[in-house]
Design a protein around this motif. Structure first.
Motif, PDB file in Angstrom:
ATOM      1  N   TYR A 185       0.822  -1.215   0.000  1.00 41.92           N
ATOM      2  CA  TYR A 185       0.000   0.000   0.000  1.00 41.92           C
ATOM      3  C   TYR A 185       0.859   1.269   0.000  1.00 41.92           C
ATOM      4  O   TYR A 185       0.423   2.319  -0.487  1.00 41.92           O
ATOM      5  CB  TYR A 185      -0.968  -0.007   1.173  1.00 41.92           C
ATOM      6  CG  TYR A 185      -2.143  -0.934   0.948  1.00 41.92           C
ATOM      7  CD1 TYR A 185      -2.984  -0.767  -0.158  1.00 41.92           C
ATOM      8  CD2 TYR A 185      -2.408  -1.985   1.810  1.00 41.92           C
ATOM      9  CE1 TYR A 185      -4.049  -1.613  -0.386  1.00 41.92           C
ATOM     10  CE2 TYR A 185      -3.475  -2.845   1.591  1.00 41.92           C
ATOM     11  CZ  TYR A 185      -4.292  -2.654   0.484  1.00 41.92           C
ATOM     12  OH  TYR A 185      -5.345  -3.503   0.263  1.00 41.92           O
ATOM     13  N   ALA A 186       2.072   1.188   0.542  1.00 44.80           N
ATOM     14  CA  ALA A 186       2.976   2.338   0.472  1.00 44.80           C
ATOM     15  C   ALA A 186       3.295   2.676  -0.982  1.00 44.80           C
ATOM     16  O   ALA A 186       3.339   3.851  -1.375  1.00 44.80           O
ATOM     17  CB  ALA A 186       4.257   2.064   1.252  1.00 44.80           C
ATOM     18  N   VAL A 187       3.516   1.643  -1.807  1.00 49.10           N
ATOM     19  CA  VAL A 187       3.762   1.858  -3.238  1.00 49.10           C
ATOM     20  C   VAL A 187       2.532   2.487  -3.896  1.00 49.10           C
ATOM     21  O   VAL A 187       2.642   3.451  -4.664  1.00 49.10           O
ATOM     22  CB  VAL A 187       4.121   0.529  -3.934  1.00 49.10           C
ATOM     23  CG1 VAL A 187       4.222   0.738  -5.447  1.00 49.10           C
ATOM     24  CG2 VAL A 187       5.429  -0.021  -3.396  1.00 49.10           C
ATOM     25  N   LEU A 188       1.353   1.964  -3.577  1.00 49.39           N
ATOM     26  CA  LEU A 188       0.128   2.477  -4.196  1.00 49.39           C
ATOM     27  C   LEU A 188      -0.145   3.926  -3.788  1.00 49.39           C
ATOM     28  O   LEU A 188      -0.586   4.732  -4.616  1.00 49.39           O
ATOM     29  CB  LEU A 188      -1.057   1.590  -3.815  1.00 49.39           C
ATOM     30  CG  LEU A 188      -0.989   0.140  -4.308  1.00 49.39           C
ATOM     31  CD1 LEU A 188      -2.224  -0.629  -3.852  1.00 49.39           C
ATOM     32  CD2 LEU A 188      -0.866   0.083  -5.834  1.00 49.39           C
ATOM     33  N   LEU A 210     -10.822   1.381   4.125  1.00 50.14           N
ATOM     34  CA  LEU A 210     -11.180   2.604   4.838  1.00 50.14           C
ATOM     35  C   LEU A 210      -9.939   3.417   5.196  1.00 50.14           C
ATOM     36  O   LEU A 210      -9.977   4.641   5.262  1.00 50.14           O
ATOM     37  CB  LEU A 210     -11.963   2.266   6.100  1.00 50.14           C
ATOM     38  CG  LEU A 210     -13.344   1.643   5.897  1.00 50.14           C
ATOM     39  CD1 LEU A 210     -13.980   1.312   7.244  1.00 50.14           C
ATOM     40  CD2 LEU A 210     -14.245   2.563   5.097  1.00 50.14           C
ATOM     41  N   ARG A 211      -8.834   2.723   5.421  1.00 47.13           N
ATOM     42  CA  ARG A 211      -7.590   3.397   5.787  1.00 47.13           C
ATOM     43  C   ARG A 211      -6.880   3.986   4.575  1.00 47.13           C
ATOM     44  O   ARG A 211      -6.335   5.091   4.633  1.00 47.13           O
ATOM     45  CB  ARG A 211      -6.669   2.405   6.503  1.00 47.13           C
ATOM     46  CG  ARG A 211      -5.350   3.013   6.996  1.00 47.13           C
ATOM     47  CD  ARG A 211      -4.486   1.963   7.670  1.00 47.13           C
ATOM     48  NE  ARG A 211      -4.012   0.964   6.728  1.00 47.13           N
ATOM     49  CZ  ARG A 211      -4.368  -0.311   6.757  1.00 47.13           C
ATOM     50  NH1 ARG A 211      -5.235  -0.759   7.652  1.00 47.13           N
ATOM     51  NH2 ARG A 211      -3.874  -1.162   5.865  1.00 47.13           N
ATOM     52  N   GLU A 212      -6.858   3.252   3.463  1.00 48.86           N
ATOM     53  CA  GLU A 212      -6.008   3.619   2.332  1.00 48.86           C
ATOM     54  C   GLU A 212      -6.725   4.422   1.239  1.00 48.86           C
ATOM     55  O   GLU A 212      -6.112   5.252   0.579  1.00 48.86           O
ATOM     56  CB  GLU A 212      -5.408   2.365   1.697  1.00 48.86           C
ATOM     57  CG  GLU A 212      -4.557   1.523   2.627  1.00 48.86           C
ATOM     58  CD  GLU A 212      -3.271   2.208   3.047  1.00 48.86           C
ATOM     59  OE1 GLU A 212      -2.891   3.211   2.420  1.00 48.86           O
ATOM     60  OE2 GLU A 212      -2.639   1.731   4.008  1.00 48.86           O
ATOM     61  N   ALA A 253      -3.628  14.050  11.573  1.00 48.77           N
ATOM     62  CA  ALA A 253      -3.117  15.136  10.746  1.00 48.77           C
ATOM     63  C   ALA A 253      -2.691  14.638   9.378  1.00 48.77           C
ATOM     64  O   ALA A 253      -2.738  15.363   8.391  1.00 48.77           O
ATOM     65  CB  ALA A 253      -1.941  15.820  11.444  1.00 48.77           C
ATOM     66  N   HIS A 254      -2.247  13.367   9.310  1.00 51.38           N
ATOM     67  CA  HIS A 254      -1.748  12.845   8.036  1.00 51.38           C
ATOM     68  C   HIS A 254      -2.875  12.242   7.214  1.00 51.38           C
ATOM     69  O   HIS A 254      -3.154  12.655   6.105  1.00 51.38           O
ATOM     70  CB  HIS A 254      -0.658  11.804   8.281  1.00 51.38           C
ATOM     71  CG  HIS A 254      -0.140  11.156   7.047  1.00 51.38           C
ATOM     72  ND1 HIS A 254       0.416  11.863   6.004  1.00 51.38           N
ATOM     73  CD2 HIS A 254      -0.101   9.850   6.674  1.00 51.38           C
ATOM     74  CE1 HIS A 254       0.773  11.034   5.050  1.00 51.38           C
ATOM     75  NE2 HIS A 254       0.454   9.804   5.420  1.00 51.38           N
ATOM     76  N   GLU A 255      -3.532  11.252   7.771  1.00 48.81           N
ATOM     77  CA  GLU A 255      -4.652  10.611   7.103  1.00 48.81           C
ATOM     78  C   GLU A 255      -5.400   9.799   8.148  1.00 48.81           C
ATOM     79  O   GLU A 255      -4.888   9.498   9.204  1.00 48.81           O
ATOM     80  CB  GLU A 255      -4.190   9.703   5.965  1.00 48.81           C
ATOM     81  CG  GLU A 255      -3.279   8.577   6.398  1.00 48.81           C
ATOM     82  CD  GLU A 255      -2.823   7.727   5.227  1.00 48.81           C
ATOM     83  OE1 GLU A 255      -3.418   7.810   4.155  1.00 48.81           O
ATOM     84  OE2 GLU A 255      -1.866   6.970   5.413  1.00 48.81           O
ATOM     85  N   PHE A 256      -6.656   9.499   7.863  1.00 44.45           N
ATOM     86  CA  PHE A 256      -7.444   8.766   8.825  1.00 44.45           C
ATOM     87  C   PHE A 256      -7.114   7.281   8.769  1.00 44.45           C
ATOM     88  O   PHE A 256      -6.595   6.779   7.795  1.00 44.45           O
ATOM     89  CB  PHE A 256      -8.935   8.981   8.583  1.00 44.45           C
ATOM     90  CG  PHE A 256      -9.406   8.422   7.278  1.00 44.45           C
ATOM     91  CD1 PHE A 256      -9.753   7.082   7.176  1.00 44.45           C
ATOM     92  CD2 PHE A 256      -9.484   9.226   6.154  1.00 44.45           C
ATOM     93  CE1 PHE A 256     -10.163   6.568   5.970  1.00 44.45           C
ATOM     94  CE2 PHE A 256      -9.884   8.705   4.945  1.00 44.45           C
ATOM     95  CZ  PHE A 256     -10.228   7.373   4.853  1.00 44.45           C
ATOM     96  N   GLU A 257      -7.452   6.609   9.857  1.00 45.77           N
ATOM     97  CA  GLU A 257      -7.374   5.166   9.887  1.00 45.77           C
ATOM     98  C   GLU A 257      -8.780   4.647  10.123  1.00 45.77           C
ATOM     99  O   GLU A 257      -9.571   5.248  10.847  1.00 45.77           O
ATOM    100  CB  GLU A 257      -6.449   4.678  11.001  1.00 45.77           C
ATOM    101  CG  GLU A 257      -4.989   5.057  10.766  1.00 45.77           C
ATOM    102  CD  GLU A 257      -4.089   4.482  11.831  1.00 45.77           C
ATOM    103  OE1 GLU A 257      -4.627   3.851  12.769  1.00 45.77           O
ATOM    104  OE2 GLU A 257      -2.868   4.660  11.718  1.00 45.77           O
TER     105      GLU A 257
END
Length: 264
Positions: A185-188, A210-212, A253-257
């Motif tokens: 998912y880091a690559v995506l 939901l996270r990504e 602050a970065h993104e939701f989980e």
């Protein structure tokens, strides 16, 4: 038609499809745009795979239209702009003899070249795709020798080797552990954010989606919801999966989980 005139990458317009007497999709309208990491979610038999097959021209809708990059899918001929990573079961590559580089090279195939026999070195696009997914150190290893997570990243490199504008993935994290899933998912995330690639993922992994994902399309033959993951409500998820569910989303602050817990 230019991309400026038609910013959507995939567009399903009032699409319906049935397998005989069994309805798979009914009156579905949906657009995917550049830079979106879009998740297609829903229970088994909800029409997820059918939706993708229609987008790839593998099926024809009973009614409605499907467009790729602003063109009717039946008239579309620039398939190098589309990368596809199918779902692969654990153990599928157990006896497969090809190396990582050879597998990724398959993604460059566009017909037999009479000069191919004179090629002595790996192609730059193959090496670049392997580097993108962090598998450079393994490029001479046989696919069968790798972990499932590493195999999935190799198949992702094969889908990326032509530098597509659209990437379609079917259960890309199936069978891999938490570490392998995060690497995938880091690559995506980088492809979506940095390259502006449109990415569509079909997945049963609700928590990861939901996270990504930046947008979600929830299907149950009809389109139940299309929007941002944090717009999902308990009632909508319960309708989608046919069972009571709780949806927990924590904004940062970065993104939701996100996580989903099914009542038992």
């Amino acid at each position: 038609m230019t991309e400026a005139a038609s910013p959507s990458v995939i567009e399903w317009e009032r699409v319906s499809f049935a397998y005989g007497a069994v309805t798979a999709l009914q009156d579905v309208s949906l657009c995917i745009h550049y830079g979106e990491l879009a998740a297609v979610m829903g229970p088994n038999g909800s029409g997820k795979s059918t939706l993708i097959k229609l987008a790839l021209g593998l099926l024809q809708p009973d009614s409605g239209r499907v467009r790729l990059f602003g063109r009717d899918v039946n008239d579309f001929d620039q398939w190098g702009r589309v990368g596809y990573m199918p779902q692969v079961g654990t153990g599928a590559w157990r006896d497969f003899p090809a190396t990582v580089s050879e597998v990724v090279s398959l993604g460059t195939y566009s017909g037999v070249s009479p000069l191919g026999i004179f090629r002595r070195s790996e192609r730059a696009d193959v090496l670049a795709a392997i580097e993108t997914v962090g598998m450079t150190a393994y490029r001479s290893r046989r696919l069968a020798e790798l972990s499932v997570g590493q195999q999935q990243r190799v198949l992702l490199a094969r889908a990326l080797v032509r530098n597509p504008d659209l990437l379609v993935l079917d259960e890309p994290a199936a069978g891999i552990d938490v570490s392998g899933e995060e690497q995938l998912y880091a690559v995506l995330r980088d492809l979506s954010k940095d390259r502006g690639m449109a990415i569509v993922i079909v997945s049963h992994d609700i928590g990861a989606m939901l996270r990504e994902a930046t947008t979600v399309a929830c299907l149950n033959c009809r389109l139940v919801l299309h929007g941002q993951p944090h717009d999902l409500t308990v009632d909508e998820m319960s309708t989608l999966y046919g069972a009571p569910v709780d949806v927990l989303i924590h904004d940062t602050a970065h993104e939701f989980e996100g996580a989903l817990h099914r009542h038992r």
